[in-house]
Design a protein around this motif. Structure first.
Motif, short mmCIF file in Angstrom:
data_model
loop_
_atom_site.label_atom_id
_atom_site.label_comp_id
_atom_site.label_asym_id
_atom_site.label_seq_id
_atom_site.Cartn_x
_atom_site.Cartn_y
_atom_site.Cartn_z
N GLN A 289 0.82 -1.21 0.00
CA GLN A 289 0.00 0.00 0.00
C GLN A 289 0.86 1.26 0.00
N HIS A 290 1.92 1.26 0.82
CA HIS A 290 2.81 2.43 0.86
C HIS A 290 3.53 2.61 -0.48
N GLN A 292 2.39 1.74 -3.46
CA GLN A 292 1.42 2.30 -4.39
C GLN A 292 1.19 3.79 -4.15
N ARG A 293 1.11 4.15 -2.87
CA ARG A 293 0.91 5.57 -2.55
C ARG A 293 2.12 6.39 -2.98
N TRP A 296 1.93 6.94 -6.64
CA TRP A 296 0.91 7.94 -6.95
C TRP A 296 1.41 9.36 -6.67
N LEU A 297 2.11 9.51 -5.54
CA LEU A 297 2.65 10.84 -5.20
C LEU A 297 3.71 11.27 -6.20
#
Length: 447
Positions: A289-290, A292-293, A296-297
């Protein structure tokens, strides 16, 4: 009258014998084994009391039975309180029983029930006063005979289930007159020294008399007064003692008591492995999850970057230039078409006098068209230059090139906008046009 002249009838003889027995014997207590027991519809009991050498008939009438707490059976040893009498119709010597009590084990069971009732009324058996058994004791105390089978069974189970827990053995007699005092002393010693977190009180199987030390009131009260939880494992599964009722936990056997005292290390290790796998899987999900985030950032940062905006504007400018060229070509084609039509009309009508005029007008229009095209290109280039200058002006990199700097907290990368955002001795990062500086705050001046 001479004795030889006194003649009794059978009835008179039996009556006199009955009177003689009744006057000579008051209430007697006779111990023996019950045999030939019968209870006809009248409700009276008839049986024989016997020992190894003799027997005597007995009768107990229904009214006397109401005070008994048990019903005798063949083979029971009892103590009968009775009147010595004689049954006249048959001339049978018999006992008319007024009260019965159990002898041997029967007496012990009466004492057992009496003490059980007494302690129950005092609340010593209440679940509310029982202490919880610790999940993982730091040390286990075992009160039992050091030479019996019970200690071997207990040690074997503890070694198999949870071998790391230390075991402290309190050797005591588990049978005989001194047993109750030794058990009491062992319980008091364990509590005084605080030697263990849980105590196993155990012995192997035996008769009621063999287990009697664990039915003594002194032992029951020592268990009730223990601040350390007590697990009882006395006898076999069918054996119950007063100690079992008072103990914080009753186990059917010494081995079962050991199983209750410690957890199964195999089950615990399996549980740990399960939790470890769950933790690893959860960490993997969080990392994914981190990740992927973060992606995205990064994409969001790229979209907002000044270079990306310049690139998009340059692409827009190229698009406009292409549209302008297409419009110019379309205009030229239209004019050429009109010119062709005019030429055709001219040739058709032969307007010789107007040819020079139209040629001049055409040349003029071409010049205007060329100037318009040149002016449009200059305007678009100026707009592009203005947009580029605007983007360059708002870019943080341009600000850094003019000698400014961006200050961030070293640990959190948070932008520092005021002196109150930092504390003394903390680290800050100063980003310049080229490179960065890590420094420590030594003084704060709030304007």
């Amino acid at each position: 009258m001479a004795t030889s002249e006194l003649i009794y009838s059978v009835s008179e003889l039996n009556r006199e014998a009955k009177r003689l027995l009744a006057s000579h014997f008051m209430t007697v207590r006779v111990e023996g084994e019950v045999s030939n027991f019968s209870a006809p519809s009248s409700g009276h009991w008839y049986f024989t009391l016997k020992d190894a050498q003799a027997q005597v008939r007995c009768a107990m009438f229904r009214g006397q039975q109401q005070r008994l707490g048990f019903r005798p059976g063949n083979g029971d040893r009892v103590i009968a309180s009775a009147q010595v009498s004689l049954y006249e119709p048959r001339g049978d010597y018999q006992l008319v029983v007024e009260h019965l009590e159990q002898a041997g084990d029967g007496a012990l069971r009466q004492a057992f029930e009496k003490l059980k009732t007494k302690l129950l009324n005092e609340g010593l058996f209440d679940e509310s006063r029982k202490q919880p058994i610790p999940l993982i004791p730091r040390k286990i105390g075992v009160i039992t005979s050091p030479s019996g089978a019970a200690i071997h069974d207990i040690l074997t189970v503890l070694k198999r289930r949870f071998p790391v827990v230390p075991i402290l053995i309190y050797p005591v007699a588990v049978q005989g007159e001194s047993a109750k005092f030794e058990i009491q002393a062992a319980l008091e010693t364990a509590n005084r020294r605080k030697d263990a977190d849980v105590i196993i009180l155990a012995r192997g199987g035996g008769s009621l008399e063999d287990l009697w030390a664990f039915n003594e009131e002194i032992v029951a009260r020592a268990i009730a007064g223990s601040h350390i939880p007590v697990i009882s494992g006395i006898g076999h599964e069918v054996d119950f003692t007063i100690a079992d009722f008072v103990a914080d936990l009753r186990a059917p056997t010494p081995s079962a008591a050991a199983e209750h005292a410690v957890p199964n290390q195999a089950e615990w290790l399996g549980g740990f492995r399960f939790m470890e796998n769950q933790l690893i899987e959860k960490l993997r999900r969080q990392l994914s999850q981190h990740r992927q985030r973060l992606n995205w950032l990064e994409k969001a940062l790229q979209i907002q970057h000044p270079g990306e905006r310049l690139q998009r504007n340059a692409q827009r400018l190229d698009e406009l230039e292409q549209r302008l060229n297409k419009a110019m070509q379309l205009t030229l084609k239209q004019n050429q078409h009109r010119l062709t039509l005019g030429s055709q009309k001219l040739k058709q009508f032969q307007p010789i006098d107007k040819i020079a005029q139209h040629q001049q007008q055409l040349q003029y229009l071409q010049q205007r068209l060329q100037r318009a095209m040149d002016l449009k290109l200059v305007t678009l280039k100026r707009q592009q230059a203005g947009i580029s200058q605007t983007l360059q002006a708002v870019s943080p990199l341009s600000t850094l090139e003019r000698g400014y700097a961006i200050v961030q907290q070293h640990d959190t990368s948070k932008i520092v906008k005021a002196a109150a955002d930092v504390a003394l001795d903390t680290l800050i990062d100063t980003r310049l046009a080229k490179g960065r500086i890590v420094s420590q705050v030594k003084e704060i001046i709030r304007d």
